[in-house]
Enzyme design. Structure first.
Site, mmCIF file in Angstrom:
data_model
loop_
_atom_site.group_PDB
_atom_site.id
_atom_site.type_symbol
_atom_site.label_atom_id
_atom_site.label_comp_id
_atom_site.label_asym_id
_atom_site.label_seq_id
_atom_site.Cartn_x
_atom_site.Cartn_y
_atom_site.Cartn_z
ATOM 1 N N PHE A 127 0.783 -1.233 -0.003
ATOM 2 C CA PHE A 127 -0.023 0.220 0.172
ATOM 3 C C PHE A 127 0.812 1.105 0.000
ATOM 4 O O PHE A 127 1.964 1.311 0.784
ATOM 5 C CB PHE A 127 -1.017 0.077 1.070
ATOM 6 C CG PHE A 127 -2.024 0.945 1.173
ATOM 7 C CD1 PHE A 127 -3.209 0.745 0.136
ATOM 8 C CD2 PHE A 127 -2.044 2.243 1.850
ATOM 9 C CE1 PHE A 127 -4.200 1.764 0.242
ATOM 10 C CE2 PHE A 127 -3.047 3.148 1.993
ATOM 11 C CZ PHE A 127 -4.080 2.854 1.157
ATOM 12 N N ASP A 198 2.352 -5.249 8.573
ATOM 13 C CA ASP A 198 1.215 -4.355 8.390
ATOM 14 C C ASP A 198 -0.131 -5.382 8.272
ATOM 15 O O ASP A 198 -0.185 -5.995 7.370
ATOM 16 C CB ASP A 198 1.223 -3.576 7.232
ATOM 17 C CG ASP A 198 0.025 -2.683 6.753
ATOM 18 O OD1 ASP A 198 -1.170 -2.882 7.479
ATOM 19 O OD2 ASP A 198 0.137 -1.581 6.350
ATOM 20 N N TYR A 223 -10.295 0.305 11.204
ATOM 21 C CA TYR A 223 -11.676 0.774 10.694
ATOM 22 C C TYR A 223 -12.062 -0.096 9.454
ATOM 23 O O TYR A 223 -13.240 -0.138 8.819
ATOM 24 C CB TYR A 223 -11.759 2.029 10.014
ATOM 25 C CG TYR A 223 -10.639 2.381 9.029
ATOM 26 C CD1 TYR A 223 -10.427 2.239 8.030
ATOM 27 C CD2 TYR A 223 -9.446 3.065 9.697
ATOM 28 C CE1 TYR A 223 -9.231 2.244 7.175
ATOM 29 C CE2 TYR A 223 -8.494 3.605 8.903
ATOM 30 C CZ TYR A 223 -8.067 3.207 7.672
ATOM 31 O OH TYR A 223 -7.182 3.570 7.033
ATOM 32 N N LYS A 224 -11.408 -1.333 9.278
ATOM 33 C CA LYS A 224 -11.768 -2.244 8.247
ATOM 34 C C LYS A 224 -12.499 -3.511 8.816
ATOM 35 O O LYS A 224 -13.533 -3.447 9.187
ATOM 36 C CB LYS A 224 -10.506 -2.682 7.384
ATOM 37 C CG LYS A 224 -9.667 -1.599 6.669
ATOM 38 C CD LYS A 224 -8.576 -2.166 5.958
ATOM 39 C CE LYS A 224 -7.702 -0.873 5.459
ATOM 40 N NZ LYS A 224 -8.480 -0.182 4.312
ATOM 41 N N ARG A 370 -12.801 -4.678 -6.782
ATOM 42 C CA ARG A 370 -12.137 -5.438 -5.538
ATOM 43 C C ARG A 370 -13.636 -5.443 -4.527
ATOM 44 O O ARG A 370 -14.154 -4.506 -4.390
ATOM 45 C CB ARG A 370 -11.454 -4.483 -4.767
ATOM 46 C CG ARG A 370 -10.665 -5.206 -3.593
ATOM 47 C CD ARG A 370 -9.575 -4.375 -2.721
ATOM 48 N NE ARG A 370 -10.085 -3.390 -2.011
ATOM 49 C CZ ARG A 370 -9.463 -2.586 -1.162
ATOM 50 N NH1 ARG A 370 -8.189 -2.771 -0.751
ATOM 51 N NH2 ARG A 370 -9.968 -1.559 -0.563
#
Length: 411
Positions: A127, A198, A223-224, A370
């Protein structure tokens, strides 16, 4: 064909009924939400929990809430709750700040723990934030950054003893490829290097086993798949064995050994508390604390089993309903995170047209549709609905509509 898939979806949903937590979330009627790997859905009880924090704790008890409601202890207490989900014993995870801040801290700690080594390895497809932060830290500590695909890192590590640290995202954010955390960690240790993981796209969806696999340092957002809400604070993990020697490059008063002594010089607190910085964002931190209740009576291994069944079935549906579909996520369970990614030259239009049909996924440049699968609130019937929407959008040509040509800043 669709009748058979409908029957199969129903049978699979029945077999996984014990891990169905959809009733614990607030989701719009008629929406299949496949973007939980960007922003998790809202747990049903969180609004009342936040209202209590605002009205009773802040509104009534005011500053006393730091003591009477445990606000001061919350970063470490909520950290322990996250720790249970990622396989860390208490006292090794602290919550607060952003993933970028946590990553900055962790990389500087790794540099201090390996001062005589000057190379860091990372995945070239990580990312972007990870690459940006790493480049900044490397310039500060004098590291040379080498970009190596994770499944080739063991070979690189075996060639010399110059690697200080390895930074890898557990799950590739575009394709959903799950990297081999135990093997990469072991290879780094065999070479005398540290490893920083990560966990943004795996925590809450994939068993991690930080302690079991002797991970050194790890970071992640909440938050995922942890459903902490937009901008929810991130967390950092420092293994017990490193805590006494790991410095906090972003030292703040909350990480001081005696914060209320207001000393002029910094003395780090013992244990994981030394990785605290300034005042944590209490409203979002306590919203996260409430959201984590969803995991109280379900093990991540069970969530993973449900996720694998859902993503496996979604792939089957796509391959049966969409001729020549190009699924780029791994087909093997052990290599796949909790998403199914599909490559299409008009991916952005496909995503927007699917959203118009009530199936919310997201787009990743340049050509990836996605479809994130947050297992607790999705069903196999939802997977079939999503595959049908994908097929119908392509068959109708909706994805080519000029109205989808203007890309939003988010998706």
């Amino acid at each position: 064909m669709t009748d058979r898939l409908t029957s199969e979806a129903a049978a699979l949903d029945a077999s996984h009924a014990a891990t169905d937590r959809r009733d614990r979330f607030l989701l719009p009627d008629g929406v299949v939400y496949l973007d939980g790997n960007s922003l998790g859905a809202l747990p049903r009880h969180v609004p009342d929990a936040v209202a209590d924090v605002v009205t009773n704790q802040w509104g009534r008890d005011l500053v006393e809430s730091w003591n009477t409601h445990g606000w001061w202890q919350a970063p470490a207490a909520v950290g322990d709750r996250v720790g249970r989900i990622v396989g860390a014993a208490p006292g090794q995870v602290v919550v607060g700040d952003s993933t970028s801040v946590r990553l900055h801290q962790s990389l500087h700690a790794a540099a201090a723990l390996r001062p005589d080594r000057h190379v860091v390895l990372t995945d070239p497809d990580s990312f972007p934030t990870d690459l940006y932060v790493l480049a900044g830290v490397a310039s500060q500590v004098g590291w040379a950054v080498e970009k190596v695909v994770p499944d080739k890192m063991a070979k690189r590590l075996a060639t010399s003893d110059d690697v200080a640290a390895v930074l890898v995202s557990h799950v590739d954010y575009r394709t959903g490829r799950l990297w081999d955390l135990p093997a990469i960690t072991a290879a780094a240790h065999d070479a005398g290097a540290l490893v920083v993981w990560d966990l943004c796209h795996s925590a809450g969806a994939v068993p991690v086993g930080l302690d079991e696999h002797r991970v050194d340092l790890a970071v992640g957002c909440t938050y995922k798949f942890l459903n902490g809400g937009p901008g929810a604070p991130a967390y950092g993990y420092v293994a017990y064995r490193h805590q006494a020697a790991a410095p906090n490059v972003l030292a703040g008063w909350h990480g001081h050994a005696q914060p209320f002594a207001m000393e002029r010089d910094y003395r780090p607190a013992p244990g994981i508390e030394r990785m605290r910085t300034g005042t944590a964002p209490m409203l979002s931190l306590l919203a996260l604390d409430a959201a984590l209740d969803v995991f109280d009576d379900v093990e991540v291994a069970s969530v993973r089993a449900r996720s694998l069944s859902l993503t496996r079935f979604l792939r089957v549906c796509l391959e049966e309903l969409v001729p020549d579909v190009d699924v780029v996520s791994p087909s093997k369970d052990e290599r796949r995170g909790s998403q199914v990614a599909v490559r299409h030259e008009a991916a952005y239009g496909v995503v927007r047209a699917m959203a118009g049909r009530g199936v919310v996924g997201d787009f990743r440049t340049p050509d990836v549709v996605r479809l994130g699968v947050a297992a607790p609130y999705l069903t196999h019937a939802d997977m079939l609905t999503a595959a049908r929407a994908y097929a119908d959008v392509l068959a109708s040509g909706e994805h080519l509509d000029a109205g989808w040509s203007q890309r939003s800043t988010v998706t």
